[in-house]
Enzyme design. Sequence first.
Site, short mmCIF file in Angstrom:
data_model
loop_
_atom_site.label_atom_id
_atom_site.label_comp_id
_atom_site.label_asym_id
_atom_site.label_seq_id
_atom_site.Cartn_x
_atom_site.Cartn_y
_atom_site.Cartn_z
N GLY A 7 0.84 -1.18 0.00
CA GLY A 7 0.00 0.00 0.00
C GLY A 7 0.88 1.24 0.00
N ALA A 8 1.34 1.64 -1.17
CA ALA A 8 2.32 2.73 -1.26
C ALA A 8 1.65 4.05 -1.60
CB ALA A 8 3.39 2.39 -2.30
N GLY A 9 0.54 4.35 -0.90
CA GLY A 9 -0.11 5.64 -1.04
C GLY A 9 0.67 6.71 -0.30
N ALA A 10 -0.03 7.64 0.32
CA ALA A 10 0.64 8.77 0.95
C ALA A 10 1.60 8.32 2.05
CB ALA A 10 -0.40 9.74 1.51
N ILE A 11 1.11 7.57 3.03
CA ILE A 11 1.96 7.16 4.15
C ILE A 11 2.91 6.05 3.72
CG2 ILE A 11 1.99 6.13 6.44
CD1 ILE A 11 1.13 9.08 6.35
N GLY A 12 2.41 5.04 3.02
CA GLY A 12 3.27 3.96 2.56
C GLY A 12 4.35 4.45 1.62
N LYS A 204 -4.85 8.52 19.67
CA LYS A 204 -5.05 8.90 18.27
C LYS A 204 -6.49 8.66 17.83
CE LYS A 204 -3.48 8.46 13.55
NZ LYS A 204 -2.67 7.76 12.54
#
Length: 324
Positions: A7-12, A204
């Site tokens: 999952g290489a979206g924003a955080i990944g 959180k």
Amino acid sequence: MRICIFGAGAIGGYLGAKLALAGADVSLVARGAHLAAMQSRGLTLIEDGREVRVPVRASAEPADLGPQDQVILALKAHSVPAVVPQVARMLGPDTTLVSAVNGLPWWYFHRHGGALEGTRLDSVDPGGQQWQQFGPDRVLGCVVYPAADVPEPGVIRHIEGRRFSLGEPSGAISDRALALSAALTAAGLKAPVRPRLRDEIWVKLWGNLSFNPISALTQATLDVLCTDPGTRGVARAMMLEAEAIALRLGVKFPVDVERRIDGGAAVGAHRTSMLQDLEAGRPMEIDALVGSVAEVGRLVGVATPTIATVLALVRLRAKVAGLA
């Protein structure tokens, strides 16, 4: 140590870029235009006013990347059930699965102790797929604090924060946690290993539980919804209900509700992830952030009338928007 970020979206993507820049053996699982951009020209990281292009190894097929020592799962919670078989193919006998997913995690009651030991949360793990196919013993918990976005395919823009708190479900300070902490620290990130990670999960979650659905319902940014007397009151009521649940589970809160809301206001004119997803026509993390708390409330016998009301409203909001 071989690390794969699923999952290489924003955080990944931010994690992958930082690890790759530090020379770690890291690979990324992504899809669509974002994957195509990374494969053709690398991953571009925008951080601290600088832009750097990072060569990365990326694929849509986990089998292409080979066996891993650590798999960091960095997806939205509702996206995980559909990819459980793919993720499971990357897990060898000693592979650690790092759960960097918002909300109450599916493994929450593993090594928790007490009457709810081993309880499975259907709101975040329908049918117990993750519990059965991943196995809770391989999980290392992670609370994600950075904010980032993807302004265009193949580009990650870091906004703020560098901390990824790690912790074993048992509270032990394990070798695998220390090894990942060292790798993240070498990449310029903060990665403390916490003996009481569940405390951080709830602090959180306090904000995600309340600020996210309220923002989706009102379209207000954090500074507005945390200072408007009406919406601040709704957030406070939701947080107090969640606090009563967490206290039944032995959680210790380092701050009180008012300070937590003030912290949200201090972030400024920020659109929560749930509001961003609604505006972009993407499914929202309703069950992981809100439904899971209502489920645990039922388990411990704590009434959650405000949470239940907001949950019903935001679920209908998603349905009307064609996202459910």
